[in-house]
Design a protein around this motif. Structure first.
Motif, PDB file in Angstrom:
ATOM      1  N   UNK A  56      20.997  37.388  51.080  1.00  0.00           N
ATOM      2  CA  UNK A  56      21.090  38.289  52.234  1.00  0.00           C
ATOM      3  C   UNK A  56      20.839  37.517  53.519  1.00  0.00           C
ATOM      4  N   UNK A  57      21.075  38.215  54.621  1.00  0.00           N
ATOM      5  CA  UNK A  57      20.703  37.733  55.943  1.00  0.00           C
ATOM      6  C   UNK A  57      19.756  38.748  56.557  1.00  0.00           C
ATOM      7  N   UNK A  58      18.876  38.332  57.461  1.00  0.00           N
ATOM      8  CA  UNK A  58      17.961  39.289  58.105  1.00  0.00           C
ATOM      9  C   UNK A  58      18.741  40.386  58.829  1.00  0.00           C
ATOM     10  N   UNK A  59      18.133  41.581  58.853  1.00  0.00           N
ATOM     11  CA  UNK A  59      18.763  42.708  59.531  1.00  0.00           C
ATOM     12  C   UNK A  59      18.965  43.877  58.591  1.00  0.00           C
ATOM     13  N   UNK A  60      19.767  44.822  59.002  1.00  0.00           N
ATOM     14  CA  UNK A  60      19.992  46.014  58.200  1.00  0.00           C
ATOM     15  C   UNK A  60      20.902  45.711  57.005  1.00  0.00           C
ATOM     16  N   UNK A  61      20.517  46.256  55.862  1.00  0.00           N
ATOM     17  CA  UNK A  61      21.300  46.100  54.633  1.00  0.00           C
ATOM     18  C   UNK A  61      21.342  47.443  53.923  1.00  0.00           C
ATOM     19  N   UNK A  62      22.484  47.766  53.371  1.00  0.00           N
ATOM     20  CA  UNK A  62      22.597  48.958  52.537  1.00  0.00           C
ATOM     21  C   UNK A  62      22.958  48.518  51.128  1.00  0.00           C
ATOM     22  N   UNK A  63      22.118  48.901  50.188  1.00  0.00           N
ATOM     23  CA  UNK A  63      22.396  48.657  48.779  1.00  0.00           C
ATOM     24  C   UNK A  63      23.028  49.911  48.192  1.00  0.00           C
ATOM     25  N   UNK A  64      24.087  49.731  47.411  1.00  0.00           N
ATOM     26  CA  UNK A  64      24.789  50.860  46.817  1.00  0.00           C
ATOM     27  C   UNK A  64      24.606  50.876  45.305  1.00  0.00           C
ATOM     28  N   UNK A  65      24.416  52.075  44.784  1.00  0.00           N
ATOM     29  CA  UNK A  65      24.436  52.310  43.345  1.00  0.00           C
ATOM     30  C   UNK A  65      25.767  52.982  43.042  1.00  0.00           C
ATOM     31  N   UNK A 101      21.817  62.061  52.841  1.00  0.00           N
ATOM     32  CA  UNK A 101      23.127  62.688  52.672  1.00  0.00           C
ATOM     33  C   UNK A 101      24.076  61.845  51.831  1.00  0.00           C
ATOM     34  N   UNK A 102      23.649  60.666  51.470  1.00  0.00           N
ATOM     35  CA  UNK A 102      24.408  59.814  50.557  1.00  0.00           C
ATOM     36  C   UNK A 102      23.381  59.170  49.630  1.00  0.00           C
ATOM     37  N   UNK A 103      23.018  59.907  48.604  1.00  0.00           N
ATOM     38  CA  UNK A 103      21.859  59.516  47.797  1.00  0.00           C
ATOM     39  C   UNK A 103      22.112  58.275  46.943  1.00  0.00           C
ATOM     40  N   UNK A 104      23.344  57.759  46.952  1.00  0.00           N
ATOM     41  CA  UNK A 104      23.656  56.515  46.239  1.00  0.00           C
ATOM     42  C   UNK A 104      23.458  55.290  47.136  1.00  0.00           C
ATOM     43  N   UNK A 105      23.057  55.501  48.403  1.00  0.00           N
ATOM     44  CA  UNK A 105      22.889  54.420  49.373  1.00  0.00           C
ATOM     45  C   UNK A 105      21.415  54.251  49.717  1.00  0.00           C
TER      46      UNK A 105
END
Length: 626
Positions: A56-65, A101-105
């Motif tokens: 990763x890189x620093x900052x905002x990240x979204x992990x998806x299931x 509102x996007x419980x997989x994120x």
């Protein structure tokens, strides 16, 4: 303010809330490789323990299931079985937040100086049937990677590399389409692949395991990887193996191409491991009862499963509808062409079963008779067109329907078979039996031999390829059958030289299928079926039983004053042809008992096909080995 007005700002706030937008998915390589470890050795509590190290890189990240998985056709990702999620960087905990509102994120702020994010969690596989399909027993494990995997948003999944290590119970063997890099004891290391291929390559592992080469000496291997409850269930006789090898050869003669480096059937023979049939590009998950080889005659009704799933490597995985051309497992799917994807696969699955000798030709005719009868009897056809049933994996997510005969379900499978029989027989008729749907299959699915990545198609593409085989106005022909309500599409039967009729006794094959399913079928007489315990199922909307007030919570206890047995009810139906008294059933509905009178006098009715004299037997030609 009144209390209602006081709530207004909160209600407005909720109404205008929105999910954190996912970053645009880039079709370019992800900077780094996910390292994943899974401990799949717990056969007692069915807990899979997963660790991931994600560059990763620093900052905002979204992990998806994964939410949308192509082989399931719906948003059925097992997010409810994810637990124990912990995120850390450089040995320190990092907070995560699920998008409401996007419980997989899952949103993560990656700390400064972080190059790798460590993620750990568990997949809690069901321990009893009411929680879902059983994928772990004391002797068998099924690993579906979509339930085990998280991945970073912002990149196409086919561009994200992943390298996985799997720990199995001591001494177990496994089958998968993944390439093995090495094995050290019970720890298996797989070669690096991309997340899309990885998720599409499940594993079956077992205490009792056998691999059968279905194409000996071939450059492109095809293996039958069998796991079972007992070592005895693994033993296949030479003639049984030859029928499976013939199925592979017949598929090659039909499609004229291969779109995989190797193909692995994952095949579970078990009373405890959940039954399954699920396609993947280079493999398939298949699960039936343990008597598949040991009681060969009685297993005939389930022997279309492997040819169906094998066909999917061409139809559904290599050639996919354009609406399924998505960048990742969290983008919605357009299922409107599932009548091609699944319907034609259903057709070829039965054709290949006959051509290979896996199923007797007469038995396949009986299957087609049962399908034709079933869809002639689906009352929901009066209001709901077939194409709308392609939405069912999204609408109902394969939960039981209250009134399936009226609501309809995923009818694009078997009613789709009737449509493609209609197309095949039409091509044969128009061409003077010089061409057939086989020619379409070789042209449409056989393109770009050796290409493994998906080739997408539209409705217009299907029409074009049909016209390349046989000129005809195919677009309205197909749209009428797919988009209109009304009678079932049975023209293909007549054009093939057969008609649907009903007799007082079922054919031997359909009786065997009925016994295997442990039901007594009165669909075409009383308008329902009964389980071995007398429980009502499969009620026909506006049928005899429906009009008497029966429903799915009904159990038949007695017939004309005697304790229920299927044979007793059959005798009562036969007797009622001359005795005009109603058939009396004592039933239990919920906690209530009552007697219902069925005023029915037309006898037992079971479907079968009958030749139309003076017509060519095109069905025989369709089912004959190439």
């Amino acid at each position: 303010m009144t209390p209602r007005l006081a709530l207004l700002p909160l209600l407005l706030s909720a109404a205008f809330a929105c999910a954190e937008p996912l970053p645009k998915s880039l079709d370019q390589p992800y900077p780094g490789t996910i390292q994943m470890k899974i401990d799949a050795s717990d056969t007692t509590q069915h807990v899979f323990r997963i660790q991931q190290s994600i560059p990763v890189r620093p900052g905002k990240l979204i992990l998806l299931y994964p939410q949308w998985v192509t082989a399931q056709h719906g948003p059925t990702g097992a997010i409810h079985q994810l637990a124990g999620l912990k995120v850390s960087a450089n040995g320190k905990p990092v907070a995560w937040k699920r998008d409401p509102l996007n419980v997989y994120a899952f949103q993560v702020d990656v700390p400064s100086g972080t190059k790798t994010l460590d993620v750990e969690y568990q997949h809690l596989s069901p321990t009893e049937g009411g929680q879902g399909r059983i994928a772990v027993t004391q002797d068998i494990i099924g690993i579906q990677w979509q339930s085990m995997t998280m991945y970073p948003a912002g990149y196409h999944t086919r561009q994200i590399p992943i390298q996985t290590t799997m720990k199995l119970p001591a001494g177990w063997q496994y089958g998968t389409a993944l390439e093995t890099a090495g094995r050290n004891g019970d720890e298996v290391q797989f070669k690096t692949t991309d997340v899309e291929t990885f998720v599409d390559s499940p594993v079956f592992a077992g205490r009792y395991f056998k691999r059968i080469d279905l194409d000996p000496g071939a450059k492109i291997p095809v293996n039958l990887n069998i796991v079972a409850d007992t070592p005895e269930a693994l033993e296949a006789k030479p003639e049984q193996v030859e029928a499976h090898r013939a199925m592979v050869k017949q598929a090659y003669k039909l499609f004229g191409s291969q779109h995989y480096a190797h193909y692995d059937f994952l095949f579970a023979l078990s009373d405890d491991f959940g039954g399954i049939g699920r396609e993947h590009h280079q493999s398939s998950e298949n699960g039936v009862k343990p008597d598949y080889f040991t009681d060969w005659t009685k297993s005939e009704p389930v022997r279309t499963l492997l040819p169906h799933e094998f066909t999917h490597s061409w139809n559904g995985k290599f050639r996919r509808p354009k609406g399924q051309d998505v960048p990742n497992f969290n983008t919605p799917l357009d299922n409107s062409l599932l009548w091609v994807y699944e319907g034609q696969t259903q057709y070829w699955g039965q054709v290949l079963a006959s051509r290979s000798g896996l199923v007797k030709t007469a038995s396949v005719r009986d299957m087609i008779a049962a399908t034709a009868a079933a869809y002639s009897n689906v009352q929901g056809r009066s209001w709901r067109p077939l194409v709308d049933t392609t939405n069912d994996p999204i609408i109902s997510q394969r939960r039981p329907q209250v009134w399936p005969n009226w609501q309809r379900s995923e009818d694009y499978y078997s009613e789709g078979l009737l449509i493609w029989l209609d197309v095949d027989s039409k091509i044969r008729e128009l061409s003077g039996d010089k061409r057939s749907l086989d020619d379409f299959a070789s042209k449409f699915f056989g393109v770009k031999d050796g290409k493994a990545t998906a080739e997408h198609y539209t409705f217009d593409d299907v029409v074009k390829f049909l016209n390349d085989v046989q000129a005809f106005d195919w677009a309205p022909f197909l749209r009428t059958r797919v988009e209109n309500t009304g009678p079932a599409p049975l023209d293909g039967l007549a054009r093939s030289g057969w008609k649907l009729v009903f007799a007082e006794k079922p054919t031997d094959f359909l009786k065997m299928a009925e016994d295997r399913a442990k039901i007594a079928n009165f669909q075409y007489s009383l308008g329902f079926s009964l389980g071995s315990d007398g429980k009502v199922s499969g009620l026909v909307w506006d049928g005899v039983g429906f009009k008497a007030g029966l429903s799915g919570n009904t159990t038949v206890l007695a017939v004309n004053g005697r304790a229920y047995k299927a044979e007793l009810l059959r005798s009562a139906i036969t007797a009622a042809r001359t005795d005009k008294k109603p058939i009396e059933l004592l039933v239990k509905q919920g906690n209530d008992y009552r007697t219902v009178a069925l005023d029915y006098h037309d006898g037992l009715k079971y479907p079968r096909l009958e030749r139309i004299e003076g017509t060519p037997d095109r069905l025989e030609a369709i089912l004959k080995a190439k």
